[in-house]
Design an enzyme around this catalytic site. Structure first.
Site, mmCIF file in Angstrom:
data_model
loop_
_atom_site.group_PDB
_atom_site.id
_atom_site.type_symbol
_atom_site.label_atom_id
_atom_site.label_comp_id
_atom_site.label_asym_id
_atom_site.label_seq_id
_atom_site.Cartn_x
_atom_site.Cartn_y
_atom_site.Cartn_z
ATOM 1 N N HIS A 28 -0.697 -12.219 0.663
ATOM 2 C CA HIS A 28 -1.551 -11.232 0.011
ATOM 3 C C HIS A 28 -2.329 -11.773 -1.189
ATOM 4 O O HIS A 28 -3.530 -11.519 -1.308
ATOM 5 C CB HIS A 28 -0.705 -10.036 -0.423
ATOM 6 C CG HIS A 28 -1.487 -8.780 -0.583
ATOM 7 N ND1 HIS A 28 -0.932 -7.530 -0.436
ATOM 8 C CD2 HIS A 28 -2.793 -8.553 -0.885
ATOM 9 C CE1 HIS A 28 -1.855 -6.596 -0.633
ATOM 10 N NE2 HIS A 28 -2.984 -7.193 -0.912
ATOM 11 N N TYR B 128 0.846 -1.189 0.000
ATOM 12 C CA TYR B 128 0.000 0.000 0.000
ATOM 13 C C TYR B 128 0.886 1.245 0.000
ATOM 14 O O TYR B 128 1.198 1.835 1.040
ATOM 15 C CB TYR B 128 -0.941 -0.006 1.201
ATOM 16 C CG TYR B 128 -1.962 -1.124 1.184
ATOM 17 C CD1 TYR B 128 -2.207 -1.869 0.032
ATOM 18 C CD2 TYR B 128 -2.680 -1.446 2.330
ATOM 19 C CE1 TYR B 128 -3.141 -2.904 0.014
ATOM 20 C CE2 TYR B 128 -3.626 -2.471 2.322
ATOM 21 C CZ TYR B 128 -3.847 -3.194 1.165
ATOM 22 O OH TYR B 128 -4.765 -4.203 1.165
ATOM 23 N N GLY C 134 -19.368 5.906 -2.184
ATOM 24 C CA GLY C 134 -20.328 6.983 -1.983
ATOM 25 C C GLY C 134 -21.605 6.816 -2.767
ATOM 26 O O GLY C 134 -22.629 7.429 -2.437
ATOM 27 N N SER D 201 -12.876 -3.949 0.523
ATOM 28 C CA SER D 201 -13.773 -3.117 -0.297
ATOM 29 C C SER D 201 -15.237 -3.483 -0.058
ATOM 30 O O SER D 201 -15.998 -3.685 -0.996
ATOM 31 C CB SER D 201 -13.438 -3.249 -1.783
ATOM 32 O OG SER D 201 -12.232 -2.602 -2.091
ATOM 33 N N PRO D 202 -15.682 -3.557 1.206
ATOM 34 C CA PRO D 202 -17.054 -3.983 1.487
ATOM 35 C C PRO D 202 -18.113 -3.006 0.986
ATOM 36 O O PRO D 202 -19.273 -3.392 0.796
ATOM 37 C CB PRO D 202 -17.092 -4.086 3.017
ATOM 38 C CG PRO D 202 -16.033 -3.138 3.478
ATOM 39 C CD PRO D 202 -14.945 -3.248 2.447
ATOM 40 N N LEU D 203 -17.717 -1.760 0.754
ATOM 41 C CA LEU D 203 -18.667 -0.754 0.257
ATOM 42 C C LEU D 203 -18.544 -0.545 -1.243
ATOM 43 O O LEU D 203 -19.180 0.336 -1.802
ATOM 44 C CB LEU D 203 -18.465 0.574 0.995
ATOM 45 C CG LEU D 203 -18.591 0.490 2.522
ATOM 46 C CD1 LEU D 203 -18.315 1.845 3.155
ATOM 47 C CD2 LEU D 203 -19.965 -0.028 2.936
ATOM 48 N N GLY D 204 -17.725 -1.373 -1.899
ATOM 49 C CA GLY D 204 -17.609 -1.309 -3.349
ATOM 50 C C GLY D 204 -16.363 -0.634 -3.874
ATOM 51 O O GLY D 204 -16.210 -0.461 -5.084
ATOM 52 N N GLY D 205 -15.455 -0.232 -2.991
ATOM 53 C CA GLY D 205 -14.214 0.387 -3.434
ATOM 54 C C GLY D 205 -14.233 1.895 -3.288
ATOM 55 O O GLY D 205 -15.282 2.520 -3.118
#
Length: 287
Positions: free
Chosen positions: A128, A53, A217, A208-212
């Site tokens: 990873h 990262y 948003g 990425s549980p919210l889609g990345g």
């Protein structure tokens, strides 16, 4: 904060994915540190990172160094925080991602992560991503050796399929405690891995549980049922998404990425939302 378990360690039911603080579009360091401190203030005790990262070729481990600095500068008690890092992925600095799952690389990467994190043993070290050029058993064998050497306390794998989970389990035994795979309303193909983790008692850490970063948003706009439940319950669509994941199994511990204090605070509040059977049935059908 509610809690769940990774191996023998109790952690917050929602963790902090720190990747957005170090890759493309990253904020200044001050905001990142404030984000990490906001997570700690909210009761987060799981922070996910990786040596890959970073943005530029000469800053491998940027995210690990950032986390170590933020923990050292925190005014409260951070002794109970589990930092989970990963090795085996690389970023040459041109925006691409490459893989090196060779035992020599994994062991050298772990040694470097130990120095950057400033610890004697890494709390959770994860392979990873499988390297098609290296037999999976060799990569996981290197992780086993790191545990045996006392450099790693808990072992995990990431981006693994069911067969690889079973193979890692054979090699690591009870020392394998977690699987970190992509999972979100937009990416449901890891459900077999989630179900296997539930069966084996392994923590499942959706990344990425919210889609990345680019899509989080817009989750409510892309998946209307999440917005509808959110409006009816007085929560955000993102909180509904995390609550939906938590309801999947007690082994699920989402690690939403964040680079702003307000977004991690919003994510953490999802632990206070309990969805009923009808709501879960509706959300489960969303594709």
């Amino acid at each position: 904060m509610k809690h769940r378990r990774i191996g023998d360690t109790e952690v917050s039911a929602i963790g902090l994915g720190a990747m957005p603080m170090s890759i493309e579009g990253r904020p200044d360091e001050d905001r990142s540190v404030r984000t990490i401190h906001a997570a700690l203030d909210a009761g987060v005790t799981l922070i996910d990172t990786a040596d890959a990262y970073h943005l530029y070729a000469g800053e491998v481990g940027h995210n690990e160094t950032l986390i170590a600095r933020a923990l050292a500068g925190y005014g409260g008690d951070s002794s109970g925080v589990l930092v989970a890092t990963k090795g085996g992925h690389l970023r040459p600095g041109d925006g691409s991602w490459t893989i090196d799952g060779s035992p020599d690389h994994i062991k050298a990467a772990c040694d470097a992560s130990l120095k950057r994190l400033g610890v004697e043993a890494i709390g959770l070290y994860q392979h990873h991503r499988p390297d098609p050029k290296v037999p999976y058993a060799e990569s996981i064998g290197a992780v086993r050796d790191l545990v045996d050497a006392g450099k790693v306390r808990l072992a995990g794998i990431s981006n693994a399929n069911p067969d690889q989970i079973r193979e890692a389990r054979e090699i690591l035994g009870d020392r394998l405690v977690s699987v970190q795979n992509q999972y979100s309303p937009a990416f449901r193909s890891s459900e077999p891995e989630l179900e296997l983790c539930d069966e084996l008692g392994l923590a499942f850490l959706p990344w990425s549980p919210l889609g990345g970063i680019a899509q989080a948003g817009e989750l409510g706009n892309r998946f209307a049922p999440f917005a509808e439940v959110a409006a009816a319950r007085g929560f955000s669509p993102q909180q509904v998404c995390l609550a939906w994941m938590l309801a999947k199994s007690p082994v699920v511990i989402p690690i939403p990425g964040s680079s702003r204090p307000e977004t991690i605070r919003d994510s953490v509040a999802a632990v206070d939302l309990t969805l009923d059977a009808a709501e879960l049935a509706t959300l489960n059908q969303t594709a």
